[in-house]
Write a protein that holds these residues in place. Structure first.
Motif, PDB file in Angstrom:
ATOM      1  N   SER A 475     -81.356   5.158  19.880  1.00  0.00           N
ATOM      2  CA  SER A 475     -80.618   4.308  18.750  1.00  0.00           C
ATOM      3  C   SER A 475     -79.636   5.583  18.095  1.00  0.00           C
ATOM      4  N   ASP A 513     -91.040  11.301  24.494  1.00  0.00           N
ATOM      5  CA  ASP A 513     -90.743  11.161  23.106  1.00  0.00           C
ATOM      6  C   ASP A 513     -89.297  11.412  23.003  1.00  0.00           C
ATOM      7  N   ARG A 587     -84.198  11.179  19.732  1.00  0.00           N
ATOM      8  CA  ARG A 587     -85.724  10.478  20.006  1.00  0.00           C
ATOM      9  C   ARG A 587     -85.315   9.243  20.800  1.00  0.00           C
ATOM     10  N   SER A 589     -85.665   5.415  21.459  1.00  0.00           N
ATOM     11  CA  SER A 589     -85.422   4.336  20.695  1.00  0.00           C
ATOM     12  C   SER A 589     -86.938   3.575  20.765  1.00  0.00           C
ATOM     13  N   ALA A 590     -87.343   3.080  19.574  1.00  0.00           N
ATOM     14  CA  ALA A 590     -88.846   2.323  19.553  1.00  0.00           C
ATOM     15  C   ALA A 590     -88.542   0.928  19.903  1.00  0.00           C
ATOM     16  N   GLU A 591     -86.968   0.514  19.936  1.00  0.00           N
ATOM     17  CA  GLU A 591     -86.834  -0.901  20.175  1.00  0.00           C
ATOM     18  C   GLU A 591     -86.473  -0.977  21.721  1.00  0.00           C
TER      19      GLU A 591
END
Length: 592
Positions: A475, A513, A587, A589-591
Protein backbone atom coordinates in the motif's frame (compact mmCIF):
# COMPACT_ATOMS: atom_id res chain seq x y z
CA UNK A 1 23.46 -7.28 82.43
CA UNK A 2 19.93 -6.74 81.14
CA UNK A 3 17.52 -4.16 82.49
CA UNK A 4 15.38 -6.74 84.28
CA UNK A 5 18.35 -7.99 86.28
CA UNK A 6 19.38 -4.42 87.04
CA UNK A 7 15.88 -3.48 88.22
CA UNK A 8 15.54 -6.69 90.26
CA UNK A 9 18.91 -6.28 91.94
CA UNK A 10 18.24 -2.60 92.62
CA UNK A 11 14.83 -3.36 94.06
CA UNK A 12 16.16 -6.23 96.19
CA UNK A 13 19.10 -4.12 97.33
CA UNK A 14 16.83 -1.27 98.42
CA UNK A 15 14.43 -3.64 100.18
CA UNK A 16 17.28 -5.46 101.95
CA UNK A 17 18.80 -2.18 103.08
CA UNK A 18 15.44 -1.04 104.42
CA UNK A 19 14.71 -4.38 106.07
CA UNK A 20 18.10 -4.64 107.75
CA UNK A 21 17.89 -1.00 108.79
CA UNK A 22 14.51 -1.77 110.32
CA UNK A 23 15.98 -4.90 111.86
CA UNK A 24 18.80 -3.06 113.57
CA UNK A 25 16.72 -0.04 114.51
CA UNK A 26 13.74 -2.08 115.68
CA UNK A 27 16.02 -4.56 117.44
CA UNK A 28 17.66 -1.76 119.36
CA UNK A 29 14.32 -0.12 120.12
CA UNK A 30 12.71 -3.36 121.24
CA UNK A 31 15.78 -4.17 123.33
CA UNK A 32 15.39 -0.84 125.08
CA UNK A 33 11.67 -1.38 125.52
CA UNK A 34 12.18 -4.90 126.85
CA UNK A 35 14.93 -3.72 129.16
CA UNK A 36 12.70 -0.96 130.48
CA UNK A 37 9.88 -3.45 130.82
CA UNK A 38 12.06 -5.81 132.87
CA UNK A 39 13.22 -2.91 135.00
CA UNK A 40 9.64 -1.83 135.57
CA UNK A 41 8.72 -5.40 136.46
CA UNK A 42 11.57 -5.49 139.02
CA UNK A 43 10.43 -2.14 140.42
CA UNK A 44 6.89 -3.45 140.81
CA UNK A 45 8.16 -6.65 142.36
CA UNK A 46 10.41 -4.73 144.73
CA UNK A 47 7.60 -2.37 145.68
CA UNK A 48 5.23 -5.23 146.47
CA UNK A 49 7.91 -7.05 148.41
CA UNK A 50 8.68 -3.91 150.39
CA UNK A 51 5.03 -3.45 151.34
CA UNK A 52 4.74 -7.07 152.34
CA UNK A 53 7.88 -6.97 154.44
CA UNK A 54 6.79 -3.80 156.21
CA UNK A 55 3.76 -5.69 157.41
CA UNK A 56 5.33 -9.05 158.12
CA UNK A 57 8.78 -8.29 159.47
CA UNK A 58 9.21 -8.32 163.28
CA UNK A 59 10.67 -5.41 165.08
CA UNK A 60 14.23 -4.67 164.11
CA UNK A 61 15.59 -5.77 167.48
CA UNK A 62 14.04 -9.18 166.81
CA UNK A 63 15.63 -9.65 163.39
CA UNK A 64 17.22 -13.06 162.94
CA UNK A 65 17.86 -15.48 160.18
CA UNK A 66 15.23 -17.95 161.23
CA UNK A 67 12.23 -15.65 161.07
CA UNK A 68 13.24 -13.61 157.98
CA UNK A 69 14.91 -16.06 155.52
CA UNK A 70 11.86 -18.35 155.15
CA UNK A 71 9.70 -15.32 154.49
CA UNK A 72 12.14 -14.09 151.85
CA UNK A 73 12.36 -17.56 150.22
CA UNK A 74 8.58 -17.74 149.98
CA UNK A 75 8.29 -14.32 148.41
CA UNK A 76 11.12 -15.03 145.92
CA UNK A 77 9.54 -18.30 144.93
CA UNK A 78 6.26 -16.61 144.19
CA UNK A 79 7.89 -13.79 142.19
CA UNK A 80 10.41 -16.15 140.47
CA UNK A 81 13.20 -13.70 141.15
CA UNK A 82 16.16 -13.56 143.50
CA UNK A 83 15.02 -11.70 146.58
CA UNK A 84 17.32 -10.44 149.32
CA UNK A 85 16.56 -8.61 152.56
CA UNK A 86 19.38 -6.60 154.12
CA UNK A 87 19.04 -4.89 157.48
CA UNK A 88 20.07 -1.34 158.08
CA UNK A 89 23.57 -2.36 159.12
CA UNK A 90 24.17 -4.25 155.83
CA UNK A 91 23.75 -7.77 157.17
CA UNK A 92 21.92 -10.11 154.83
CA UNK A 93 19.01 -11.57 156.80
CA UNK A 94 17.39 -13.45 153.95
CA UNK A 95 18.28 -14.51 150.41
CA UNK A 96 16.58 -16.89 148.04
CA UNK A 97 19.97 -18.16 146.79
CA UNK A 98 21.48 -18.87 150.30
CA UNK A 99 20.36 -20.75 153.38
CA UNK A 100 21.80 -21.59 156.72
CA UNK A 101 25.51 -21.13 157.21
CA UNK A 102 26.07 -19.88 153.65
CA UNK A 103 23.60 -17.10 154.36
CA UNK A 104 25.39 -16.12 157.53
CA UNK A 105 28.75 -16.12 155.73
CA UNK A 106 27.62 -13.55 153.16
CA UNK A 107 29.50 -10.26 153.10
CA UNK A 108 28.08 -7.06 154.46
CA UNK A 109 26.09 -5.55 151.61
CA UNK A 110 26.01 -1.96 152.75
CA UNK A 111 28.77 -1.17 150.28
CA UNK A 112 26.97 -2.70 147.34
CA UNK A 113 26.26 0.02 144.68
CA UNK A 114 22.53 -0.56 144.53
CA UNK A 115 22.25 -0.58 148.37
CA UNK A 116 24.35 2.52 148.71
CA UNK A 117 22.22 4.29 146.10
CA UNK A 118 18.98 3.09 147.73
CA UNK A 119 20.22 4.30 151.13
CA UNK A 120 20.82 7.73 149.62
CA UNK A 121 17.91 8.05 147.15
CA UNK A 122 15.39 5.47 148.33
CA UNK A 123 16.07 3.14 145.37
CA UNK A 124 19.01 1.82 143.44
CA UNK A 125 19.48 0.01 140.09
CA UNK A 126 22.49 -1.62 138.51
CA UNK A 127 23.68 -4.47 136.26
CA UNK A 128 26.65 -6.30 137.74
CA UNK A 129 28.12 -9.66 138.64
CA UNK A 130 27.14 -11.01 142.00
CA UNK A 131 30.10 -11.40 144.39
CA UNK A 132 28.20 -14.19 146.05
CA UNK A 133 26.98 -16.30 143.07
CA UNK A 134 29.38 -14.96 140.41
CA UNK A 135 26.33 -14.53 138.11
CA UNK A 136 25.43 -11.30 136.36
CA UNK A 137 22.19 -9.79 137.61
CA UNK A 138 20.07 -6.77 137.16
CA UNK A 139 19.51 -5.46 140.67
CA UNK A 140 16.82 -3.13 141.93
CA UNK A 141 16.88 -2.21 145.61
CA UNK A 142 14.38 -0.21 147.73
CA UNK A 143 14.89 1.20 151.17
CA UNK A 144 12.28 -0.05 153.71
CA UNK A 145 11.01 2.54 156.12
CA UNK A 146 8.66 1.80 159.03
CA UNK A 147 7.07 4.79 160.61
CA UNK A 148 9.56 6.92 158.74
CA UNK A 149 12.54 5.05 160.18
CA UNK A 150 14.75 2.94 157.83
CA UNK A 151 14.78 -0.69 158.93
CA UNK A 152 16.56 -2.26 155.95
CA UNK A 153 16.56 -2.86 152.21
CA UNK A 154 14.72 -5.24 149.91
CA UNK A 155 16.56 -6.13 146.74
CA UNK A 156 15.09 -7.87 143.70
CA UNK A 157 17.45 -9.37 141.10
CA UNK A 158 16.93 -11.03 137.73
CA UNK A 159 19.79 -12.89 136.01
CA UNK A 160 20.98 -11.00 132.90
CA UNK A 161 21.12 -14.35 131.15
CA UNK A 162 17.34 -14.40 131.27
CA UNK A 163 17.23 -10.85 129.97
CA UNK A 164 19.71 -11.64 127.21
CA UNK A 165 17.78 -14.80 126.32
CA UNK A 166 14.62 -12.77 125.92
CA UNK A 167 16.47 -10.17 123.88
CA UNK A 168 18.06 -12.93 121.75
CA UNK A 169 14.69 -14.48 121.13
CA UNK A 170 13.41 -11.09 120.10
CA UNK A 171 16.34 -10.49 117.72
CA UNK A 172 15.95 -13.98 116.30
CA UNK A 173 12.30 -13.38 115.65
CA UNK A 174 13.13 -10.06 113.95
CA UNK A 175 15.81 -11.78 111.87
CA UNK A 176 13.35 -14.44 110.76
CA UNK A 177 10.85 -11.75 109.84
CA UNK A 178 13.59 -9.87 107.94
CA UNK A 179 14.65 -12.99 106.04
CA UNK A 180 11.06 -13.84 105.21
CA UNK A 181 10.49 -10.26 104.10
CA UNK A 182 13.66 -10.41 101.95
CA UNK A 183 12.49 -13.61 100.27
CA UNK A 184 9.08 -12.11 99.61
CA UNK A 185 10.75 -8.93 98.36
CA UNK A 186 12.95 -10.96 95.99
CA UNK A 187 9.94 -12.84 94.61
CA UNK A 188 7.87 -9.71 94.36
CA UNK A 189 10.77 -7.83 92.75
CA UNK A 190 11.32 -10.61 90.23
CA UNK A 191 7.68 -10.75 89.14
CA UNK A 192 7.04 -7.01 89.37
CA UNK A 193 10.14 -6.15 87.34
CA UNK A 194 9.07 -8.82 84.86
CA UNK A 195 5.77 -6.98 84.41
CA UNK A 196 7.67 -3.71 83.97
CA UNK A 197 10.35 -5.12 81.67
CA UNK A 198 7.98 -7.14 79.45
CA UNK A 199 6.68 -4.10 77.49
CA UNK A 200 10.24 -2.73 77.34
CA UNK A 201 11.43 -6.06 75.95
CA UNK A 202 8.59 -6.06 73.44
CA UNK A 203 9.50 -2.50 72.48
CA UNK A 204 13.12 -3.60 72.03
CA UNK A 205 12.06 -6.50 69.80
CA UNK A 206 9.92 -4.20 67.65
CA UNK A 207 12.82 -1.73 67.43
CA UNK A 208 15.14 -4.52 66.30
CA UNK A 209 12.62 -5.71 63.68
CA UNK A 210 12.25 -2.15 62.35
CA UNK A 211 16.04 -1.83 62.25
CA UNK A 212 16.10 -5.09 60.26
CA UNK A 213 13.73 -3.59 57.67
CA UNK A 214 10.28 -4.72 58.90
CA UNK A 215 8.92 -1.18 59.04
CA UNK A 216 5.30 -2.35 59.42
CA UNK A 217 5.89 -3.62 62.98
CA UNK A 218 4.14 -1.68 65.75
CA UNK A 219 4.00 -1.91 69.56
CA UNK A 220 0.70 -3.00 71.11
CA UNK A 221 -0.56 -0.36 73.55
CA UNK A 222 -2.21 -2.02 76.58
CA UNK A 223 -2.30 0.76 79.18
CA UNK A 224 -2.31 4.52 79.68
CA UNK A 225 0.66 4.61 82.05
CA UNK A 226 4.13 5.79 81.16
CA UNK A 227 4.90 2.60 79.22
CA UNK A 228 1.64 2.94 77.31
CA UNK A 229 2.44 6.55 76.47
CA UNK A 230 5.96 5.54 75.42
CA UNK A 231 4.56 2.79 73.17
CA UNK A 232 1.99 5.15 71.66
CA UNK A 233 4.58 7.83 70.94
CA UNK A 234 6.96 5.18 69.59
CA UNK A 235 4.28 4.06 67.12
CA UNK A 236 3.64 7.68 66.11
CA UNK A 237 7.38 8.21 65.63
CA UNK A 238 7.63 4.99 63.59
CA UNK A 239 4.71 6.07 61.39
CA UNK A 240 6.38 9.40 60.73
CA UNK A 241 9.71 7.72 60.03
CA UNK A 242 7.93 5.34 57.64
CA UNK A 243 6.33 8.31 55.88
CA UNK A 244 9.75 9.92 55.53
CA UNK A 245 11.24 6.65 54.27
CA UNK A 246 8.40 6.31 51.73
CA UNK A 247 8.92 9.88 50.57
CA UNK A 248 12.67 9.34 50.28
CA UNK A 249 12.07 6.04 48.47
CA UNK A 250 9.73 7.74 45.98
CA UNK A 251 12.26 10.53 45.47
CA UNK A 252 15.06 8.00 45.02
CA UNK A 253 13.00 6.03 42.48
CA UNK A 254 12.11 9.24 40.65
CA UNK A 255 15.74 10.31 40.66
CA UNK A 256 16.86 6.84 39.58
CA UNK A 257 14.32 6.85 36.74
CA UNK A 258 15.49 10.28 35.61
CA UNK A 259 19.17 9.32 35.78
CA UNK A 260 18.62 5.96 34.07
CA UNK A 261 16.73 7.56 31.19
CA UNK A 262 18.96 10.58 30.71
CA UNK A 263 20.86 10.78 27.46
CA UNK A 264 23.63 12.54 29.38
CA UNK A 265 26.11 10.45 31.30
CA UNK A 266 26.31 11.15 35.04
CA UNK A 267 29.12 9.94 37.32
CA UNK A 268 29.83 10.50 40.98
CA UNK A 269 33.40 10.12 42.20
CA UNK A 270 34.91 10.67 45.63
CA UNK A 271 38.01 12.61 46.65
CA UNK A 272 40.21 9.67 45.68
CA UNK A 273 38.68 9.80 42.15
CA UNK A 274 36.99 6.44 42.79
CA UNK A 275 33.68 5.90 41.02
CA UNK A 276 30.75 5.63 43.44
CA UNK A 277 27.90 5.91 40.91
CA UNK A 278 27.37 5.89 37.14
CA UNK A 279 24.13 5.93 35.19
CA UNK A 280 23.65 3.68 32.11
CA UNK A 281 24.52 6.49 29.68
CA UNK A 282 27.84 7.10 31.45
CA UNK A 283 28.61 3.37 31.45
CA UNK A 284 28.16 3.27 27.67
CA UNK A 285 29.98 6.54 26.98
CA UNK A 286 33.05 5.62 29.03
CA UNK A 287 32.84 1.88 28.29
CA UNK A 288 32.93 1.06 32.01
CA UNK A 289 33.37 -2.59 33.06
CA UNK A 290 30.81 -4.44 35.18
CA UNK A 291 32.80 -3.98 38.41
CA UNK A 292 33.42 -0.25 38.24
CA UNK A 293 32.24 0.80 41.72
CA UNK A 294 35.24 1.67 43.92
CA UNK A 295 37.73 1.72 41.06
CA UNK A 296 39.67 4.84 40.11
CA UNK A 297 38.43 6.66 37.01
CA UNK A 298 41.96 6.99 35.61
CA UNK A 299 42.39 3.23 35.93
CA UNK A 300 39.32 2.53 33.77
CA UNK A 301 39.39 5.38 31.26
CA UNK A 302 42.72 7.03 30.43
CA UNK A 303 41.54 10.27 28.80
CA UNK A 304 44.09 13.03 29.53
CA UNK A 305 41.59 15.83 28.88
CA UNK A 306 39.10 14.35 31.36
CA UNK A 307 41.77 13.92 34.03
CA UNK A 308 42.99 17.48 33.47
CA UNK A 309 39.43 18.80 33.79
CA UNK A 310 38.99 16.86 37.03
CA UNK A 311 42.21 18.31 38.45
CA UNK A 312 41.03 21.79 37.50
CA UNK A 313 37.74 21.33 39.38
CA UNK A 314 39.63 19.92 42.37
CA UNK A 315 42.10 22.82 42.39
CA UNK A 316 39.62 25.66 41.85
CA UNK A 317 36.76 24.04 43.82
CA UNK A 318 34.39 25.41 41.18
CA UNK A 319 32.55 24.14 38.12
CA UNK A 320 34.87 23.03 35.31
CA UNK A 321 33.66 22.73 31.70
CA UNK A 322 35.28 21.59 28.48
CA UNK A 323 34.50 19.87 25.20
CA UNK A 324 36.63 16.77 24.85
CA UNK A 325 36.82 13.65 22.73
CA UNK A 326 35.68 10.32 24.09
CA UNK A 327 36.70 7.25 22.13
CA UNK A 328 33.43 5.39 22.70
CA UNK A 329 31.17 8.04 21.12
CA UNK A 330 30.16 8.07 17.46
CA UNK A 331 31.88 11.33 16.63
CA UNK A 332 34.05 11.36 19.76
CA UNK A 333 32.74 14.75 20.84
CA UNK A 334 31.27 15.46 24.29
CA UNK A 335 30.67 18.40 26.58
CA UNK A 336 31.90 17.50 30.08
CA UNK A 337 30.91 19.46 33.18
CA UNK A 338 32.45 18.67 36.58
CA UNK A 339 30.71 20.07 39.65
CA UNK A 340 32.52 19.73 43.01
CA UNK A 341 30.41 18.84 46.06
CA UNK A 342 32.59 20.53 48.66
CA UNK A 343 30.75 19.29 51.77
CA UNK A 344 31.07 15.64 50.74
CA UNK A 345 34.44 15.93 48.95
CA UNK A 346 32.84 14.42 45.87
CA UNK A 347 32.54 15.41 42.21
CA UNK A 348 29.58 15.10 39.85
CA UNK A 349 30.60 14.58 36.22
CA UNK A 350 27.99 15.23 33.52
CA UNK A 351 28.84 14.08 29.99
CA UNK A 352 26.72 15.40 27.12
CA UNK A 353 27.17 13.68 23.75
CA UNK A 354 27.24 16.55 21.22
CA UNK A 355 28.51 14.47 18.32
CA UNK A 356 25.06 14.52 16.66
CA UNK A 357 24.83 18.29 17.15
CA UNK A 358 28.27 18.76 15.65
CA UNK A 359 27.31 16.48 12.78
CA UNK A 360 24.18 18.56 12.14
CA UNK A 361 26.27 21.70 12.26
CA UNK A 362 28.61 20.25 9.66
CA UNK A 363 25.66 19.17 7.53
CA UNK A 364 24.21 22.65 7.78
CA UNK A 365 27.51 24.19 6.80
CA UNK A 366 27.80 21.76 3.89
CA UNK A 367 24.20 22.46 2.94
CA UNK A 368 24.76 26.21 2.88
CA UNK A 369 27.98 25.80 0.89
CA UNK A 370 26.40 23.37 -1.57
CA UNK A 371 23.23 25.38 -2.05
CA UNK A 372 25.30 28.52 -2.57
CA UNK A 373 27.46 26.74 -5.09
CA UNK A 374 24.55 25.01 -6.83
CA UNK A 375 22.65 28.25 -7.18
CA UNK A 376 25.64 30.43 -7.99
CA UNK A 377 26.92 28.25 -10.87
CA UNK A 378 23.75 28.24 -13.02
CA UNK A 379 22.96 31.83 -12.09
CA UNK A 380 26.43 32.92 -13.20
CA UNK A 381 26.03 31.01 -16.44
CA UNK A 382 22.58 32.48 -17.09
CA UNK A 383 23.88 35.96 -16.24
CA UNK A 384 26.89 35.56 -18.55
CA UNK A 385 24.90 34.31 -21.52
CA UNK A 386 22.21 36.92 -21.00
CA UNK A 387 24.82 39.71 -20.95
CA UNK A 388 26.43 38.28 -24.10
CA UNK A 389 23.07 38.27 -25.84
CA UNK A 390 22.53 41.88 -24.82
CA UNK A 391 26.01 43.07 -25.81
CA UNK A 392 26.65 41.00 -28.93
CA UNK A 393 26.33 42.76 -32.27
CA UNK A 394 26.20 39.47 -34.04
CA UNK A 395 22.97 38.62 -35.66
CA UNK A 396 23.81 35.04 -36.26
CA UNK A 397 20.85 32.96 -35.26
CA UNK A 398 23.04 29.94 -34.59
CA UNK A 399 25.01 31.65 -31.81
CA UNK A 400 21.88 33.15 -30.35
CA UNK A 401 20.19 29.75 -30.30
CA UNK A 402 23.24 28.20 -28.58
CA UNK A 403 23.23 30.80 -25.81
CA UNK A 404 19.48 30.51 -25.42
CA UNK A 405 19.82 26.72 -25.04
CA UNK A 406 22.44 27.19 -22.31
CA UNK A 407 20.16 29.57 -20.46
CA UNK A 408 17.31 27.12 -20.72
CA UNK A 409 19.51 24.23 -19.51
CA UNK A 410 20.69 26.04 -16.41
CA UNK A 411 17.30 27.52 -15.61
CA UNK A 412 15.87 24.01 -15.86
CA UNK A 413 18.56 22.80 -13.46
CA UNK A 414 17.66 25.60 -11.05
CA UNK A 415 14.00 24.72 -11.32
CA UNK A 416 14.76 21.06 -10.60
CA UNK A 417 16.95 22.02 -7.61
CA UNK A 418 14.31 24.28 -6.12
CA UNK A 419 11.63 21.65 -6.74
CA UNK A 420 13.72 18.97 -5.03
CA UNK A 421 14.39 21.26 -2.06
CA UNK A 422 10.70 22.03 -1.65
CA UNK A 423 9.81 18.35 -1.95
CA UNK A 424 12.42 17.39 0.64
CA UNK A 425 11.28 20.11 3.04
CA UNK A 426 7.70 18.94 2.66
CA UNK A 427 8.68 15.31 3.39
CA UNK A 428 10.84 16.22 6.37
CA UNK A 429 8.13 18.36 7.95
CA UNK A 430 5.65 15.49 7.84
CA UNK A 431 3.11 17.88 6.31
CA UNK A 432 2.12 15.47 3.57
CA UNK A 433 -0.96 13.36 3.04
CA UNK A 434 -0.30 9.99 1.46
CA UNK A 435 -2.76 8.84 -1.20
CA UNK A 436 -2.25 5.13 -0.67
CA UNK A 437 -3.38 2.50 -3.11
CA UNK A 438 -2.83 -1.23 -2.97
CA UNK A 439 -0.72 -2.33 -5.90
CA UNK A 440 1.86 -4.82 -7.09
CA UNK A 441 5.40 -3.56 -7.61
CA UNK A 442 5.34 -4.84 -11.20
CA UNK A 443 2.77 -2.14 -11.97
CA UNK A 444 5.67 0.34 -12.01
CA UNK A 445 7.67 -1.57 -14.63
CA UNK A 446 6.15 -0.05 -17.79
CA UNK A 447 6.43 3.49 -16.45
CA UNK A 448 10.08 2.92 -15.55
CA UNK A 449 10.79 1.62 -19.07
CA UNK A 450 9.16 4.66 -20.63
CA UNK A 451 11.24 7.01 -18.51
CA UNK A 452 14.65 5.39 -18.90
CA UNK A 453 14.48 3.61 -22.26
CA UNK A 454 16.20 6.44 -24.25
CA UNK A 455 18.95 6.77 -21.64
CA UNK A 456 19.46 3.03 -21.43
CA UNK A 457 19.78 2.73 -25.22
CA UNK A 458 22.21 5.63 -25.37
CA UNK A 459 24.40 4.19 -22.58
CA UNK A 460 23.95 0.60 -23.79
CA UNK A 461 22.89 -0.35 -20.25
CA UNK A 462 20.58 -3.28 -19.46
CA UNK A 463 17.72 -2.95 -16.95
CA UNK A 464 16.69 -6.36 -15.58
CA UNK A 465 13.29 -6.30 -13.85
CA UNK A 466 13.03 -9.48 -11.76
CA UNK A 467 10.12 -9.05 -9.35
CA UNK A 468 8.01 -12.25 -8.98
CA UNK A 469 4.30 -12.11 -9.73
CA UNK A 470 3.36 -13.88 -6.48
CA UNK A 471 5.00 -11.16 -4.40
CA UNK A 472 2.53 -9.70 -1.87
CA UNK A 473 1.01 -6.34 -2.71
CA UNK A 474 1.94 -3.13 -0.94
CA UNK A 475 0.00 0.00 0.00
CA UNK A 476 1.82 3.10 -1.29
CA UNK A 477 1.36 6.55 -2.69
CA UNK A 478 2.04 5.70 -6.36
CA UNK A 479 3.28 9.13 -7.35
CA UNK A 480 5.76 9.35 -4.48
CA UNK A 481 6.81 5.74 -4.76
CA UNK A 482 7.46 6.13 -8.46
CA UNK A 483 10.01 8.76 -7.46
CA UNK A 484 11.78 6.15 -5.26
CA UNK A 485 12.31 3.89 -8.28
CA UNK A 486 13.22 6.80 -10.58
CA UNK A 487 15.81 8.29 -8.20
CA UNK A 488 17.47 4.97 -7.35
CA UNK A 489 17.58 3.73 -11.00
CA UNK A 490 18.72 7.16 -12.23
CA UNK A 491 21.50 7.06 -9.64
CA UNK A 492 22.51 3.58 -10.79
CA UNK A 493 22.58 4.70 -14.45
CA UNK A 494 24.80 7.71 -13.67
CA UNK A 495 27.48 5.65 -11.89
CA UNK A 496 27.42 2.50 -14.07
CA UNK A 497 29.79 2.12 -17.04
CA UNK A 498 28.49 1.55 -20.57
CA UNK A 499 27.14 -1.94 -21.23
CA UNK A 500 26.56 -2.34 -17.49
CA UNK A 501 23.63 -4.14 -15.88
CA UNK A 502 21.06 -2.74 -13.46
CA UNK A 503 19.00 -5.38 -11.64
CA UNK A 504 15.70 -4.73 -9.85
CA UNK A 505 14.46 -7.62 -7.71
CA UNK A 506 12.26 -8.21 -4.67
CA UNK A 507 11.48 -10.85 -2.08
CA UNK A 508 9.69 -11.34 1.25
CA UNK A 509 11.43 -11.94 4.54
CA UNK A 510 10.79 -11.94 8.27
CA UNK A 511 7.73 -14.19 8.20
CA UNK A 512 6.38 -12.43 5.05
CA UNK A 513 5.69 -9.20 6.95
CA UNK A 514 7.96 -7.08 4.75
CA UNK A 515 8.76 -6.83 1.07
CA UNK A 516 12.46 -6.23 0.40
CA UNK A 517 13.40 -4.56 -2.91
CA UNK A 518 16.98 -4.66 -4.25
CA UNK A 519 18.39 -2.31 -6.92
CA UNK A 520 21.84 -3.44 -7.94
CA UNK A 521 24.30 -1.81 -10.31
CA UNK A 522 27.76 -2.64 -11.65
CA UNK A 523 29.08 0.84 -11.07
CA UNK A 524 32.14 2.28 -9.37
CA UNK A 525 30.94 1.56 -5.83
CA UNK A 526 30.90 3.78 -2.73
CA UNK A 527 33.82 4.08 -0.26
CA UNK A 528 33.09 2.70 3.22
CA UNK A 529 33.62 6.09 4.94
CA UNK A 530 30.96 7.68 2.71
CA UNK A 531 28.29 4.99 2.99
CA UNK A 532 26.78 6.42 6.18
CA UNK A 533 26.41 9.90 4.62
CA UNK A 534 25.03 9.23 1.14
CA UNK A 535 21.47 9.91 2.39
CA UNK A 536 22.40 13.40 3.58
CA UNK A 537 21.29 16.42 1.57
CA UNK A 538 23.81 17.57 -1.05
CA UNK A 539 26.33 14.91 -0.05
CA UNK A 540 28.20 13.53 -3.04
CA UNK A 541 30.89 10.89 -3.12
CA UNK A 542 32.40 12.37 -6.31
CA UNK A 543 31.27 16.01 -6.48
CA UNK A 544 32.76 16.85 -9.87
CA UNK A 545 31.23 13.79 -11.53
CA UNK A 546 27.87 14.47 -9.92
CA UNK A 547 27.72 18.09 -11.08
CA UNK A 548 28.85 17.07 -14.55
CA UNK A 549 25.88 14.73 -14.73
CA UNK A 550 23.49 17.43 -13.57
CA UNK A 551 22.43 15.93 -10.25
CA UNK A 552 21.16 18.05 -7.36
CA UNK A 553 22.52 15.89 -4.52
CA UNK A 554 19.02 15.52 -3.01
CA UNK A 555 17.80 12.34 -4.72
CA UNK A 556 18.76 9.80 -2.03
CA UNK A 557 17.62 12.12 0.78
CA UNK A 558 14.21 12.35 -0.88
CA UNK A 559 14.08 8.54 -1.30
CA UNK A 560 14.89 8.05 2.39
CA UNK A 561 12.11 10.38 3.57
CA UNK A 562 9.52 8.93 1.16
CA UNK A 563 10.24 5.46 2.59
CA UNK A 564 10.06 6.81 6.16
CA UNK A 565 6.61 8.22 5.36
CA UNK A 566 5.63 4.69 4.27
CA UNK A 567 7.03 3.15 7.50
CA UNK A 568 9.87 1.67 5.50
CA UNK A 569 13.63 1.95 5.60
CA UNK A 570 16.59 1.97 3.21
CA UNK A 571 20.18 0.78 3.43
CA UNK A 572 22.97 -0.17 1.08
CA UNK A 573 25.84 -2.55 0.45
CA UNK A 574 28.76 -1.45 -1.68
CA UNK A 575 32.33 -2.29 -2.53
CA UNK A 576 34.67 -0.13 -4.59
CA UNK A 577 34.90 -1.34 -8.19
CA UNK A 578 32.19 -3.97 -7.61
CA UNK A 579 29.04 -1.87 -7.69
CA UNK A 580 26.35 -0.97 -5.18
CA UNK A 581 23.10 -2.56 -3.99
CA UNK A 582 20.37 -0.40 -2.48
CA UNK A 583 17.82 -2.26 -0.36
CA UNK A 584 14.52 -0.86 0.90
CA UNK A 585 11.69 -2.51 2.79
CA UNK A 586 7.91 -1.99 2.79
CA UNK A 587 5.12 -3.46 4.86
CA UNK A 588 2.92 -6.01 3.12
CA UNK A 589 -0.58 -4.60 2.58
CA UNK A 590 -3.24 -5.93 4.92
CA UNK A 591 -5.86 -5.53 2.16
CA UNK A 592 -6.42 -8.37 -0.26
Amino acid sequence: MNIRTQLTLSYIGIVLIVLFAIYFFLGGALETVLSDHITNALQVQAALTREFLIEELPDKDQFNYDNIDPLVDRLGKVGQVRLTFIDKSGVVRGDTERDGSSLKEMDNHLSRPEIREANENGFGEINRKSDTTQIEYRYFALRIDRDGVPIGFCRVALPLETVNTALGNLRRMLLYVTIAGSILAILFGFFSTGAIVKPIKKLTEITQSIAAGETTSRVEVKSDNEMGQLSRHFNIMTDRVQEQIDMISVENKRLETILNNMSEGVLLINGATEITYANPAAIVMLNLPEMYIGRALIEINRIPELQALLREAEHTESVAFAEIRLENLRESEAEVTIVPVIAENEYVIVIHDVSHIRQLERIRADFVANVSHELRTPLTTIQGYAETLLNTKSSKNKKRKEFTAKILQHSTRLTRLVSDLLELARLESGDIELKRTVCHLNSFHEQIKDVFEPVLEESKLTLQWDIPEDLPKVSVDRQLFMQVFVNLIDNAIKYSPDKGVIEVSAETRESDDDVIVHIKDTGIGIPLESQSRVFERFYRVDKDRAREMGGTGLGLAIVKHILLCHDGRIWLESELGQGTVFHFSLRVSAEV
